[in-house]
Design a protein around this motif. Structure first.
Motif, mmCIF file in Angstrom:
data_model
loop_
_atom_site.group_PDB
_atom_site.id
_atom_site.type_symbol
_atom_site.label_atom_id
_atom_site.label_comp_id
_atom_site.label_asym_id
_atom_site.label_seq_id
_atom_site.Cartn_x
_atom_site.Cartn_y
_atom_site.Cartn_z
ATOM 1 N N SER A 174 41.474 34.688 28.822
ATOM 2 C CA SER A 174 41.183 35.265 30.131
ATOM 3 C C SER A 174 42.365 35.083 31.067
ATOM 4 N N GLN A 209 34.236 39.235 38.546
ATOM 5 C CA GLN A 209 34.800 40.309 37.726
ATOM 6 C C GLN A 209 36.031 40.933 38.398
ATOM 7 N N ALA A 253 39.400 41.564 33.515
ATOM 8 C CA ALA A 253 38.125 42.280 33.516
ATOM 9 C C ALA A 253 38.315 43.788 33.417
#
Length: 399
Positions: free
Chosen positions: A77, A176, A11
């Motif tokens: 991710s 996040q 993030a």
């Protein structure tokens, strides 16, 4: 040169990437990723940036099968090899054709934030699994990380915990992680009232509720049933005889309540079960029992009479087979043919005709044949006495 390069990103975007990852992306010609991931890179790159179309699986398949050109860069991710894109790409094109540049995973960041020893924490993914999988890992005083599917996941997890005796569990939601919009909030599952927030979140659970029993032989009342149930002690012996090992497939024929297959899955977290059952009410119970014990994602029910369904079943071949009742010579022939060399066959029989069939099969195929009698204390008028259950003949053989 690798055909594909998978780069993990957090993030915190470009600033959080290692020097090697920044240099790799700086040389990229084509970069694929989610819109959120591409936005994190801003205008840093000169490459052609393409957001995944929905469904992503189809778009990814097209990218992986395309030919020509230099390496293609894919964003993932966190750690691409932890419930991530890297594992999918490596499996599809071969590890030798992929270069992976990992980033700290979401659970690594969460463990660091909470001060938890990651090696002692269970992990459940709702991205690739089902909500019931959390129940399969939950247990009193156990810590879990749950990888959320979307912003509604914390509420769904809280509701499931509350409805299954884990309402006193502490939930911490971390959104996040590592980025400028990081947010952390906590509460008790039974009184969870936090509105859905960011879709990128991890749930940390400190479970308070029923203990997690790992050995087979759960109490009979842990399963909804109509009497068609392999009883507790016999079930423990049966699961042990089936010798569950990682990644294997069990066929449970005449599954009844599904108790044997479910217990087999509880001790074999990477295995799967195909349950054959013809009674519609029992099929419903198998599915509800599987959900209750957190194994529904790995249990498939095939509806219909085994004599018709087993010969034409085109799903995964079994590594082990359990026939709990009503076995016939015809059904056995189909099951034995489906079982690969070295596979395990276990059958239990109560009726004399089926017991005789097992005796005949043991004479032809070898294996271990045993007669098991179990007695339990029960009331007898004003006193107690030993009540014998019907003796069971069990045959265990290797194909």
């Amino acid at each position: 040169m690798s055909r594909f390069v998978v780069v993990g990103i957090g993030a915190d975007g470009w600033a959080g990437l290692s020097g090697a990852a920044q240099r790799e992306l700086g040389s990229a010609v084509r970069v694929f990723g989610s819109a959120r991931q591409l936005d994190l890179l801003g205008s840093v790159l000169d490459a052609e940036l393409t957001a995944w179309r929905s469904p992503m699986s189809e778009h990814l398949r097209a990218v992986l099968t395309a030919t020509g050109g230099g390496p293609t860069h894919l964003l993932a991710s966190g750690d691409p090899m932890f419930h991530g894109l890297g594992t999918t790409v490596a499996a599809a094109v071969g590890a030798q054709n992929v270069r992976i540049l990992p980033h700290p995973s979401s659970v690594s960041l969460a463990a660091a934030h909470l001060g938890w020893d990651l090696s002692t924490v269970g992990v459940v993914s709702l991205v690739t699994g089902e909500i019931g999988d959390v129940l399969g890992e939950a247990g009193d005083r156990r810590r879990l990380f749950v990888l959320s599917r979307d912003a509604s996941s914390p509420h769904t997890v809280a509701e499931m915990l509350r409805d299954n005796g884990f309402g006193d569990s502490t939930m911490t939601v971390l959104e996040q992680l590592g980025g400028p919009d990081e947010r952390v909030f906590a509460g008790v599952a039974g009184a969870w009232g936090v509105a859905p927030g960011d879709a990128l979140n991890v749930i940390a659970l400190e479970c308070a509720g029923p203990s997690r029993v790992l050995t087979p032989g759960l109490p009979d009342d842990e399963f909804a049933h109509d009497g068609q149930l392999t009883k507790q002690a016999m079930r423990a012996l049966t699961v042990a005889a089936l010798a569950p090992t990682g990644g294997t497939v069990l066929w449970d024929v005449g599954a009844g309540s599904g108790s044997v297959g479910i217990e087999w899955l509880r001790v074999n977290p990477t295995g799967s079960v195909v349950a054959f059952e013809r009674n519609s009410d029992r099929i419903a119970r198998i599915r509800s029992n599987a959900i209750r014990h957190g194994v529904a994602a790995r249990l498939t029910v095939v509806a219909g009479d085994a004599a018709q369904t087993v010969p034409v079943f085109d799903g995964p071949a079994p590594d082990a087979v359990f026939a709990g009742g009503g076995l016939t010579a015809e059904v056995f022939s189909s099951l034995w043919s489906a079982l690969g060399a070295g596979g395990t066959f276990v059958a239990n029989a109560v009726s004399i005709p089926t017991q005789q069939l097992l005796v005949d099969l043991a004479a032809r195929h070898g294996g271990a044949l045993r007669r098991i009698s179990i007695e339990e204390v029960a009331p007898l008028g004003t006193v107690t006495a030993w009540r014998p259950a019907l003796p069971i003949v069990e045959w265990v053989a290797t194909a």
